[in-house]
Design an enzyme around this catalytic site. Structure first.
Site, PDB file in Angstrom:
ATOM      1  N   GLY A 252       0.773  -1.242   0.000  1.00 35.74           N
ATOM      2  CA  GLY A 252       0.000   0.000   0.000  1.00 35.74           C
ATOM      3  C   GLY A 252       0.803   1.289   0.000  1.00 35.74           C
ATOM      4  O   GLY A 252       0.226   2.367   0.171  1.00 35.74           O
ATOM      5  N   CYS A 370       9.837  -2.742 -10.222  1.00 38.50           N
ATOM      6  CA  CYS A 370      11.136  -2.475  -9.587  1.00 38.50           C
ATOM      7  C   CYS A 370      12.131  -3.464 -10.202  1.00 38.50           C
ATOM      8  O   CYS A 370      12.835  -4.176  -9.491  1.00 38.50           O
ATOM      9  CB  CYS A 370      11.065  -2.577  -8.069  1.00 38.50           C
ATOM     10  SG  CYS A 370      10.409  -4.106  -7.435  1.00 38.50           S
TER      11      CYS A 370
HETATM   12  C1  SAM Z   1       5.324  -4.763  -6.471  1.00 39.00           C
HETATM   13  S1  SAM Z   1       4.154  -5.347  -5.350  1.00 39.00           S
HETATM   14  C2  SAM Z   1       3.123  -3.943  -5.164  1.00 39.00           C
HETATM   15  C3  SAM Z   1       3.671  -2.888  -4.240  1.00 39.00           C
HETATM   16  C4  SAM Z   1       2.642  -1.792  -3.940  1.00 39.00           C
HETATM   17  N1  SAM Z   1       2.136  -1.178  -5.149  1.00 39.00           N
HETATM   18  C5  SAM Z   1       3.188  -0.700  -3.038  1.00 39.00           C
HETATM   19  O1  SAM Z   1       3.593   0.357  -3.523  1.00 39.00           O
HETATM   20  O2  SAM Z   1       3.234  -0.922  -1.816  1.00 39.00           O
HETATM   21  C6  SAM Z   1       3.192  -6.405  -6.356  1.00 39.00           C
HETATM   22  C7  SAM Z   1       1.915  -6.918  -5.715  1.00 39.00           C
HETATM   23  O3  SAM Z   1       1.197  -7.640  -6.719  1.00 39.00           O
HETATM   24  C8  SAM Z   1       0.411  -8.600  -6.074  1.00 39.00           C
HETATM   25  N2  SAM Z   1      -0.062  -9.553  -7.095  1.00 39.00           N
HETATM   26  C9  SAM Z   1       0.613 -10.557  -7.706  1.00 39.00           C
HETATM   27  N3  SAM Z   1      -0.170 -11.177  -8.594  1.00 39.00           N
HETATM   28  C10 SAM Z   1      -1.372 -10.537  -8.575  1.00 39.00           C
HETATM   29  C11 SAM Z   1      -2.592 -10.714  -9.259  1.00 39.00           C
HETATM   30  N4  SAM Z   1      -2.752 -11.675 -10.192  1.00 39.00           N
HETATM   31  N5  SAM Z   1      -3.622  -9.887  -8.970  1.00 39.00           N
HETATM   32  C12 SAM Z   1      -3.486  -8.910  -8.034  1.00 39.00           C
HETATM   33  N6  SAM Z   1      -2.360  -8.708  -7.341  1.00 39.00           N
HETATM   34  C13 SAM Z   1      -1.308  -9.505  -7.615  1.00 39.00           C
HETATM   35  C14 SAM Z   1       1.350  -9.160  -5.021  1.00 39.00           C
HETATM   36  O4  SAM Z   1       0.602  -9.771  -3.971  1.00 39.00           O
HETATM   37  C15 SAM Z   1       2.088  -7.902  -4.572  1.00 39.00           C
HETATM   38  O5  SAM Z   1       1.496  -7.381  -3.414  1.00 39.00           O
END
Ligand code: SAM
Length: 428
Positions: A252, A370
Protein backbone atom coordinates in the site's frame (compact mmCIF):
# COMPACT_ATOMS: atom_id res chain seq x y z
CA UNK A 1 21.02 -17.83 22.27
CA UNK A 2 24.38 -17.11 20.62
CA UNK A 3 23.68 -14.45 17.94
CA UNK A 4 25.90 -16.16 15.34
CA UNK A 5 23.93 -19.36 15.80
CA UNK A 6 20.67 -17.42 15.39
CA UNK A 7 22.02 -15.90 12.17
CA UNK A 8 23.03 -19.38 10.93
CA UNK A 9 19.47 -20.62 11.58
CA UNK A 10 17.99 -17.67 9.68
CA UNK A 11 20.31 -18.28 6.74
CA UNK A 12 19.52 -22.02 6.74
CA UNK A 13 15.85 -21.17 6.24
CA UNK A 14 16.76 -19.07 3.22
CA UNK A 15 19.24 -21.56 1.74
CA UNK A 16 17.35 -24.77 2.51
CA UNK A 17 13.66 -23.84 2.54
CA UNK A 18 13.73 -20.95 0.06
CA UNK A 19 12.19 -18.65 2.66
CA UNK A 20 12.70 -14.92 2.13
CA UNK A 21 15.24 -13.28 4.42
CA UNK A 22 12.59 -10.93 5.82
CA UNK A 23 10.29 -13.85 6.71
CA UNK A 24 13.15 -15.92 8.15
CA UNK A 25 14.29 -13.00 10.33
CA UNK A 26 10.70 -12.42 11.51
CA UNK A 27 10.45 -16.09 12.47
CA UNK A 28 13.75 -16.49 14.27
CA UNK A 29 14.90 -13.11 15.54
CA UNK A 30 12.14 -12.40 18.09
CA UNK A 31 14.01 -15.04 20.17
CA UNK A 32 16.93 -12.60 20.47
CA UNK A 33 16.61 -10.22 23.42
CA UNK A 34 18.93 -7.25 23.15
CA UNK A 35 18.34 -4.77 20.33
CA UNK A 36 22.11 -4.67 19.78
CA UNK A 37 22.19 -8.43 19.23
CA UNK A 38 19.29 -8.20 16.80
CA UNK A 39 21.12 -5.58 14.78
CA UNK A 40 24.20 -7.83 14.72
CA UNK A 41 22.16 -10.85 13.55
CA UNK A 42 20.63 -8.72 10.80
CA UNK A 43 24.00 -7.39 9.71
CA UNK A 44 25.38 -10.95 9.47
CA UNK A 45 22.37 -12.26 7.52
CA UNK A 46 22.17 -9.37 5.06
CA UNK A 47 25.93 -9.39 4.61
CA UNK A 48 26.14 -13.13 3.90
CA UNK A 49 23.28 -12.93 1.37
CA UNK A 50 24.88 -9.89 -0.28
CA UNK A 51 28.21 -11.69 -0.65
CA UNK A 52 26.90 -15.27 -0.80
CA UNK A 53 28.26 -16.08 -4.26
CA UNK A 54 31.73 -14.89 -3.31
CA UNK A 55 31.76 -16.52 0.13
CA UNK A 56 30.41 -19.80 -1.26
CA UNK A 57 33.19 -19.89 -3.86
CA UNK A 58 35.79 -19.23 -1.15
CA UNK A 59 34.30 -22.02 0.96
CA UNK A 60 34.52 -24.41 -1.99
CA UNK A 61 38.26 -23.66 -2.16
CA UNK A 62 38.67 -24.55 1.50
CA UNK A 63 36.80 -27.87 1.49
CA UNK A 64 37.55 -31.17 -0.23
CA UNK A 65 33.87 -31.88 -0.82
CA UNK A 66 30.66 -29.81 -0.49
CA UNK A 67 29.23 -29.49 3.01
CA UNK A 68 25.78 -31.07 3.33
CA UNK A 69 24.81 -29.65 6.73
CA UNK A 70 23.28 -26.28 5.85
CA UNK A 71 23.43 -24.84 9.38
CA UNK A 72 27.16 -25.59 9.67
CA UNK A 73 27.74 -24.23 6.18
CA UNK A 74 25.86 -21.05 7.11
CA UNK A 75 27.98 -20.68 10.22
CA UNK A 76 31.21 -20.91 8.23
CA UNK A 77 29.90 -18.36 5.73
CA UNK A 78 29.14 -16.10 8.69
CA UNK A 79 32.72 -16.57 9.92
CA UNK A 80 34.15 -15.79 6.48
CA UNK A 81 31.93 -12.74 6.15
CA UNK A 82 33.15 -11.33 9.46
CA UNK A 83 36.79 -11.92 8.51
CA UNK A 84 36.41 -10.31 5.12
CA UNK A 85 33.88 -7.53 5.57
CA UNK A 86 33.26 -6.68 9.23
CA UNK A 87 35.16 -4.73 11.81
CA UNK A 88 35.00 -7.63 14.27
CA UNK A 89 38.52 -8.49 15.49
CA UNK A 90 39.69 -11.60 13.57
CA UNK A 91 40.45 -13.70 16.66
CA UNK A 92 37.01 -12.87 18.10
CA UNK A 93 35.33 -13.62 14.75
CA UNK A 94 36.91 -17.09 14.71
CA UNK A 95 36.54 -18.00 18.38
CA UNK A 96 32.93 -16.74 18.67
CA UNK A 97 31.89 -18.50 15.47
CA UNK A 98 33.52 -21.73 16.66
CA UNK A 99 31.72 -21.31 20.00
CA UNK A 100 28.39 -21.13 18.11
CA UNK A 101 29.11 -24.48 16.43
CA UNK A 102 27.87 -26.70 19.19
CA UNK A 103 25.50 -28.93 17.28
CA UNK A 104 27.71 -31.99 16.87
CA UNK A 105 31.26 -32.63 18.17
CA UNK A 106 32.85 -32.53 14.71
CA UNK A 107 31.41 -29.15 13.81
CA UNK A 108 33.61 -27.09 16.16
CA UNK A 109 36.82 -28.50 14.75
CA UNK A 110 35.61 -28.16 11.16
CA UNK A 111 34.55 -24.51 11.58
CA UNK A 112 37.82 -23.76 13.35
CA UNK A 113 39.94 -25.48 10.69
CA UNK A 114 38.20 -23.81 7.73
CA UNK A 115 38.34 -20.30 9.19
CA UNK A 116 42.00 -20.62 10.23
CA UNK A 117 42.87 -22.04 6.85
CA UNK A 118 41.18 -19.04 5.23
CA UNK A 119 43.21 -16.65 7.38
CA UNK A 120 46.43 -18.36 6.26
CA UNK A 121 45.47 -18.48 2.57
CA UNK A 122 43.37 -15.31 2.38
CA UNK A 123 45.39 -13.46 -0.25
CA UNK A 124 45.64 -16.37 -2.67
CA UNK A 125 41.96 -17.35 -2.31
CA UNK A 126 40.71 -13.78 -2.69
CA UNK A 127 42.71 -13.48 -5.92
CA UNK A 128 41.12 -16.70 -7.18
CA UNK A 129 37.68 -15.33 -6.29
CA UNK A 130 38.41 -12.19 -8.33
CA UNK A 131 39.05 -14.42 -11.36
CA UNK A 132 35.79 -16.38 -11.08
CA UNK A 133 32.91 -14.37 -12.69
CA UNK A 134 30.16 -15.22 -10.21
CA UNK A 135 32.42 -14.76 -7.16
CA UNK A 136 34.02 -11.58 -8.54
CA UNK A 137 30.74 -9.62 -8.52
CA UNK A 138 28.84 -11.89 -6.12
CA UNK A 139 25.86 -12.57 -8.38
CA UNK A 140 24.52 -15.85 -9.80
CA UNK A 141 25.75 -16.63 -13.29
CA UNK A 142 22.32 -16.43 -14.99
CA UNK A 143 21.75 -12.97 -13.59
CA UNK A 144 25.18 -11.74 -14.68
CA UNK A 145 24.35 -12.94 -18.20
CA UNK A 146 20.90 -11.31 -18.17
CA UNK A 147 22.14 -7.94 -16.95
CA UNK A 148 25.12 -7.93 -19.32
CA UNK A 149 22.89 -8.83 -22.24
CA UNK A 150 20.41 -6.02 -21.49
CA UNK A 151 22.86 -3.36 -20.34
CA UNK A 152 26.42 -4.00 -21.53
CA UNK A 153 27.46 -0.41 -20.68
CA UNK A 154 25.83 -0.24 -17.25
CA UNK A 155 26.28 -3.83 -16.04
CA UNK A 156 29.49 -3.35 -14.03
CA UNK A 157 27.95 -0.41 -12.17
CA UNK A 158 24.72 -2.36 -11.58
CA UNK A 159 26.65 -5.24 -9.96
CA UNK A 160 28.41 -2.76 -7.67
CA UNK A 161 25.19 -0.95 -6.75
CA UNK A 162 23.34 -4.21 -6.06
CA UNK A 163 25.95 -4.99 -3.39
CA UNK A 164 25.78 -1.58 -1.69
CA UNK A 165 23.69 -0.77 1.36
CA UNK A 166 20.74 1.42 0.32
CA UNK A 167 19.85 4.74 1.94
CA UNK A 168 16.76 5.13 4.10
CA UNK A 169 14.27 7.48 2.44
CA UNK A 170 11.12 8.92 3.99
CA UNK A 171 7.88 10.02 2.39
CA UNK A 172 6.31 12.96 4.15
CA UNK A 173 2.53 12.75 4.43
CA UNK A 174 1.80 16.04 2.69
CA UNK A 175 -1.85 15.87 3.67
CA UNK A 176 -0.73 16.32 7.29
CA UNK A 177 2.52 18.28 7.28
CA UNK A 178 5.01 19.92 4.93
CA UNK A 179 8.47 18.62 4.05
CA UNK A 180 10.07 21.78 5.54
CA UNK A 181 8.20 21.32 8.80
CA UNK A 182 9.14 17.67 9.04
CA UNK A 183 12.80 18.42 8.26
CA UNK A 184 12.75 20.80 11.25
CA UNK A 185 11.30 18.03 13.44
CA UNK A 186 14.07 15.66 12.33
CA UNK A 187 16.70 18.31 13.12
CA UNK A 188 15.21 18.75 16.60
CA UNK A 189 15.71 15.01 17.11
CA UNK A 190 19.31 15.17 15.80
CA UNK A 191 18.44 13.03 12.75
CA UNK A 192 20.52 14.23 9.80
CA UNK A 193 18.51 14.46 6.56
CA UNK A 194 18.28 16.21 3.19
CA UNK A 195 15.30 16.84 0.88
CA UNK A 196 15.42 15.07 -2.51
CA UNK A 197 15.45 17.82 -5.15
CA UNK A 198 13.31 16.13 -7.81
CA UNK A 199 10.67 14.53 -5.57
CA UNK A 200 8.61 16.89 -3.42
CA UNK A 201 7.69 14.34 -0.73
CA UNK A 202 11.08 12.61 -0.29
CA UNK A 203 13.67 13.07 2.47
CA UNK A 204 16.90 11.07 2.53
CA UNK A 205 18.36 10.27 5.94
CA UNK A 206 22.12 10.50 6.48
CA UNK A 207 21.96 7.06 8.06
CA UNK A 208 19.18 4.54 8.66
CA UNK A 209 17.31 4.70 11.97
CA UNK A 210 14.61 2.52 13.50
CA UNK A 211 11.11 3.85 12.68
CA UNK A 212 10.46 4.19 16.44
CA UNK A 213 12.98 7.04 16.40
CA UNK A 214 11.08 8.98 13.72
CA UNK A 215 8.98 11.81 15.17
CA UNK A 216 5.28 11.35 14.41
CA UNK A 217 5.68 7.96 12.71
CA UNK A 218 2.89 6.33 14.75
CA UNK A 219 0.70 9.37 14.11
CA UNK A 220 1.15 8.94 10.35
CA UNK A 221 3.28 12.00 9.54
CA UNK A 222 5.78 9.96 7.60
CA UNK A 223 6.44 6.58 5.93
CA UNK A 224 9.53 4.75 4.73
CA UNK A 225 9.66 4.50 0.92
CA UNK A 226 12.46 4.77 -1.63
CA UNK A 227 12.48 7.87 -3.83
CA UNK A 228 12.00 5.79 -6.99
CA UNK A 229 8.71 4.42 -5.63
CA UNK A 230 7.62 7.93 -4.64
CA UNK A 231 7.74 9.06 -8.27
CA UNK A 232 4.59 7.02 -9.07
CA UNK A 233 2.13 9.46 -7.47
CA UNK A 234 3.39 12.49 -9.40
CA UNK A 235 3.52 10.53 -12.68
CA UNK A 236 -0.08 9.43 -12.23
CA UNK A 237 -1.08 13.11 -11.93
CA UNK A 238 -4.37 12.48 -10.12
CA UNK A 239 -6.97 15.26 -10.02
CA UNK A 240 -9.83 16.10 -7.65
CA UNK A 241 -12.96 14.02 -8.28
CA UNK A 242 -11.19 11.21 -10.13
CA UNK A 243 -11.68 7.50 -9.62
CA UNK A 244 -8.36 5.67 -9.30
CA UNK A 245 -7.51 1.95 -9.42
CA UNK A 246 -4.34 0.62 -7.81
CA UNK A 247 -4.37 -2.90 -9.12
CA UNK A 248 -1.45 -4.63 -7.36
CA UNK A 249 -1.60 -2.54 -4.25
CA UNK A 250 -0.10 -4.34 -1.26
CA UNK A 251 1.49 -3.31 1.08
CA UNK A 252 0.00 0.00 0.00
CA UNK A 253 2.94 2.42 -0.20
CA UNK A 254 1.94 3.92 -3.52
CA UNK A 255 -1.81 3.84 -2.76
CA UNK A 256 -1.17 5.82 0.42
CA UNK A 257 1.00 8.31 -1.44
CA UNK A 258 -1.71 8.87 -4.08
CA UNK A 259 -4.24 9.59 -1.32
CA UNK A 260 -1.81 11.89 0.51
CA UNK A 261 -1.11 13.86 -2.66
CA UNK A 262 -4.79 14.31 -3.65
CA UNK A 263 -7.22 14.37 -0.71
CA UNK A 264 -10.15 15.29 -3.05
CA UNK A 265 -10.33 11.99 -4.96
CA UNK A 266 -13.73 10.51 -5.68
CA UNK A 267 -12.41 7.07 -4.73
CA UNK A 268 -9.31 4.92 -4.70
CA UNK A 269 -9.89 1.21 -5.22
CA UNK A 270 -6.95 -0.95 -4.13
CA UNK A 271 -6.81 -4.57 -5.31
CA UNK A 272 -4.36 -7.32 -4.42
CA UNK A 273 -4.51 -11.09 -4.76
CA UNK A 274 -2.90 -11.74 -1.38
CA UNK A 275 -5.30 -11.34 1.55
CA UNK A 276 -2.53 -11.26 4.19
CA UNK A 277 -0.67 -8.53 2.31
CA UNK A 278 -3.96 -6.66 1.92
CA UNK A 279 -4.22 -6.59 5.69
CA UNK A 280 -0.97 -4.61 5.68
CA UNK A 281 -2.55 -2.08 3.30
CA UNK A 282 -5.33 -1.69 5.81
CA UNK A 283 -2.88 -1.16 8.70
CA UNK A 284 -0.81 1.34 6.72
CA UNK A 285 -3.85 3.37 5.68
CA UNK A 286 -5.12 3.39 9.27
CA UNK A 287 -1.79 4.68 10.59
CA UNK A 288 -1.80 7.40 7.93
CA UNK A 289 -5.51 8.17 8.51
CA UNK A 290 -6.41 7.57 4.86
CA UNK A 291 -9.33 5.75 3.26
CA UNK A 292 -9.67 3.50 0.24
CA UNK A 293 -11.85 0.64 -0.96
CA UNK A 294 -9.82 -2.55 -0.46
CA UNK A 295 -10.59 -5.62 -2.56
CA UNK A 296 -8.86 -8.99 -2.49
CA UNK A 297 -8.94 -10.22 -6.06
CA UNK A 298 -7.03 -11.33 -9.13
CA UNK A 299 -6.03 -8.37 -11.28
CA UNK A 300 -6.01 -10.68 -14.30
CA UNK A 301 -9.73 -11.48 -13.75
CA UNK A 302 -11.44 -8.09 -13.11
CA UNK A 303 -14.86 -9.60 -13.90
CA UNK A 304 -14.71 -11.13 -10.40
CA UNK A 305 -14.40 -7.77 -8.58
CA UNK A 306 -15.04 -4.80 -10.94
CA UNK A 307 -18.34 -2.89 -10.56
CA UNK A 308 -18.31 -1.78 -14.22
CA UNK A 309 -17.53 1.91 -13.50
CA UNK A 310 -14.48 3.09 -15.49
CA UNK A 311 -11.39 4.53 -13.81
CA UNK A 312 -9.67 7.83 -14.73
CA UNK A 313 -6.30 6.54 -13.59
CA UNK A 314 -4.87 3.05 -13.17
CA UNK A 315 -1.62 2.24 -11.40
CA UNK A 316 -0.25 -1.17 -12.32
CA UNK A 317 2.75 -1.72 -10.05
CA UNK A 318 3.26 -5.16 -11.50
CA UNK A 319 4.52 -8.29 -9.76
CA UNK A 320 8.10 -8.50 -11.04
CA UNK A 321 11.53 -10.03 -10.49
CA UNK A 322 12.40 -7.18 -8.06
CA UNK A 323 15.94 -7.15 -9.46
CA UNK A 324 16.01 -3.37 -8.96
CA UNK A 325 15.77 -3.78 -5.19
CA UNK A 326 18.49 -6.39 -4.68
CA UNK A 327 20.39 -3.91 -2.49
CA UNK A 328 17.40 -3.92 -0.09
CA UNK A 329 16.66 -7.65 -0.44
CA UNK A 330 19.96 -9.37 -1.25
CA UNK A 331 18.33 -12.80 -0.79
CA UNK A 332 16.76 -12.21 -4.23
CA UNK A 333 20.14 -13.26 -5.67
CA UNK A 334 19.76 -16.63 -3.92
CA UNK A 335 16.05 -17.23 -4.43
CA UNK A 336 15.20 -15.91 -7.89
CA UNK A 337 15.62 -18.33 -10.82
CA UNK A 338 16.14 -17.64 -14.50
CA UNK A 339 12.86 -19.38 -15.36
CA UNK A 340 10.87 -17.06 -13.04
CA UNK A 341 11.37 -14.17 -15.44
CA UNK A 342 9.32 -15.65 -18.31
CA UNK A 343 6.52 -16.53 -15.88
CA UNK A 344 6.45 -13.02 -14.44
CA UNK A 345 6.53 -11.54 -17.93
CA UNK A 346 3.45 -13.60 -18.89
CA UNK A 347 1.63 -12.56 -15.69
CA UNK A 348 2.43 -8.87 -16.32
CA UNK A 349 1.11 -9.18 -19.89
CA UNK A 350 -2.13 -10.83 -18.68
CA UNK A 351 -2.75 -8.20 -16.03
CA UNK A 352 -2.01 -5.32 -18.43
CA UNK A 353 -4.50 -6.62 -21.01
CA UNK A 354 -7.11 -7.47 -18.36
CA UNK A 355 -7.18 -4.04 -16.70
CA UNK A 356 -6.93 -1.95 -19.89
CA UNK A 357 -10.71 -2.11 -20.57
CA UNK A 358 -11.32 -0.65 -17.07
CA UNK A 359 -9.69 2.66 -18.05
CA UNK A 360 -11.91 5.55 -19.21
CA UNK A 361 -11.21 7.16 -22.59
CA UNK A 362 -8.62 9.88 -22.02
CA UNK A 363 -7.53 8.12 -18.83
CA UNK A 364 -3.93 7.25 -17.97
CA UNK A 365 -2.41 3.91 -16.96
CA UNK A 366 0.94 4.01 -15.21
CA UNK A 367 2.93 0.78 -15.53
CA UNK A 368 5.70 0.32 -12.96
CA UNK A 369 8.17 -2.36 -11.94
CA UNK A 370 11.14 -2.48 -9.59
CA UNK A 371 13.07 -4.37 -12.24
CA UNK A 372 15.91 -3.48 -14.59
CA UNK A 373 15.21 -6.22 -17.16
CA UNK A 374 13.97 -5.13 -20.58
CA UNK A 375 11.63 -8.12 -20.88
CA UNK A 376 9.61 -6.90 -17.89
CA UNK A 377 9.86 -3.24 -18.85
CA UNK A 378 10.30 -1.60 -22.24
CA UNK A 379 9.77 -4.80 -24.27
CA UNK A 380 6.58 -5.50 -22.31
CA UNK A 381 5.24 -2.00 -23.11
CA UNK A 382 6.37 -2.14 -26.72
CA UNK A 383 4.40 -5.37 -27.21
CA UNK A 384 1.36 -3.94 -25.41
CA UNK A 385 1.27 -0.84 -27.60
CA UNK A 386 1.64 -2.97 -30.73
CA UNK A 387 -1.39 -5.04 -29.69
CA UNK A 388 -3.67 -2.20 -28.50
CA UNK A 389 -4.50 0.38 -31.15
CA UNK A 390 -6.34 2.59 -28.62
CA UNK A 391 -3.21 2.91 -26.45
CA UNK A 392 -0.51 5.58 -26.87
CA UNK A 393 2.55 6.38 -24.87
CA UNK A 394 2.74 9.67 -22.93
CA UNK A 395 6.49 10.31 -22.73
CA UNK A 396 7.90 10.96 -19.27
CA UNK A 397 9.90 14.16 -19.34
CA UNK A 398 11.90 14.20 -16.12
CA UNK A 399 15.21 15.10 -14.54
CA UNK A 400 15.77 11.54 -13.30
CA UNK A 401 16.34 8.18 -14.98
CA UNK A 402 17.05 7.40 -18.62
CA UNK A 403 14.50 7.88 -21.39
CA UNK A 404 13.92 4.72 -23.44
CA UNK A 405 11.98 4.41 -26.67
CA UNK A 406 9.23 3.00 -24.44
CA UNK A 407 9.08 4.34 -20.86
CA UNK A 408 11.83 5.50 -18.54
CA UNK A 409 14.39 3.33 -16.76
CA UNK A 410 16.03 4.11 -13.43
CA UNK A 411 19.23 2.13 -12.93
CA UNK A 412 19.87 0.97 -9.39
CA UNK A 413 21.88 3.56 -7.47
CA UNK A 414 21.15 6.36 -9.95
CA UNK A 415 20.44 9.48 -7.84
CA UNK A 416 20.70 7.02 -4.91
CA UNK A 417 17.43 5.34 -6.02
CA UNK A 418 16.27 1.74 -6.31
CA UNK A 419 16.16 0.31 -9.83
CA UNK A 420 12.71 1.09 -11.26
CA UNK A 421 10.84 1.42 -14.52
CA UNK A 422 7.85 3.59 -15.45
CA UNK A 423 5.74 3.86 -18.59
CA UNK A 424 2.67 6.10 -19.00
CA UNK A 425 -0.05 5.09 -21.42
CA UNK A 426 -3.16 7.08 -22.40
CA UNK A 427 -6.39 5.60 -23.77
CA UNK A 428 -7.31 7.38 -26.99
C1 SAM B 1 5.32 -4.76 -6.47
S1 SAM B 1 4.15 -5.35 -5.35
C2 SAM B 1 3.12 -3.94 -5.16
C3 SAM B 1 3.67 -2.89 -4.24
C4 SAM B 1 2.64 -1.79 -3.94
N1 SAM B 1 2.14 -1.18 -5.15
C5 SAM B 1 3.19 -0.70 -3.04
O1 SAM B 1 3.59 0.36 -3.52
O2 SAM B 1 3.23 -0.92 -1.82
C6 SAM B 1 3.19 -6.41 -6.36
C7 SAM B 1 1.92 -6.92 -5.71
O3 SAM B 1 1.20 -7.64 -6.72
C8 SAM B 1 0.41 -8.60 -6.07
N2 SAM B 1 -0.06 -9.55 -7.10
C9 SAM B 1 0.61 -10.56 -7.71
N3 SAM B 1 -0.17 -11.18 -8.59
C10 SAM B 1 -1.37 -10.54 -8.58
C11 SAM B 1 -2.59 -10.71 -9.26
N4 SAM B 1 -2.75 -11.68 -10.19
N5 SAM B 1 -3.62 -9.89 -8.97
C12 SAM B 1 -3.49 -8.91 -8.03
N6 SAM B 1 -2.36 -8.71 -7.34
C13 SAM B 1 -1.31 -9.51 -7.61
C14 SAM B 1 1.35 -9.16 -5.02
O4 SAM B 1 0.60 -9.77 -3.97
C15 SAM B 1 2.09 -7.90 -4.57
O5 SAM B 1 1.50 -7.38 -3.41
Amino acid sequence: MNSRLVAARVLSRVLQNGQSLTAALDNVVPAVDAVKDRAFVQALCYGVCRYYHRLDFILSQLLDKPLKDVEVKSLILIGLYQLQFMRVKPHAAVSETVAAARKKPWTKSLVNAVLRNYQREQERIEQQADQEPSAAVSHPRWLIDQIRQDWPQQSAQLFLENNRQPPMVLRVNQARTSREQYLRQLAEHDIGATPVAFCASAIMLDKPVSVDMLPGFDQGLVSVQDTAAQLAAQLLDVRAGQRVLDVCAAPGGKAAHILESQPQLNELVAVDIDAARMQRVNENLQRLKLEARLLVGDAAAPETWWDGMPFDRILLDAPCSALGVIRRHPDIKLLRRDEDIAQLQALQKNILSAVWPLLATGGILLYATCSVLKRENELQIQAFLAEHSDAAQVPIDAGWGSPREFGRQIFTGESAMDGFYYARIVKQ
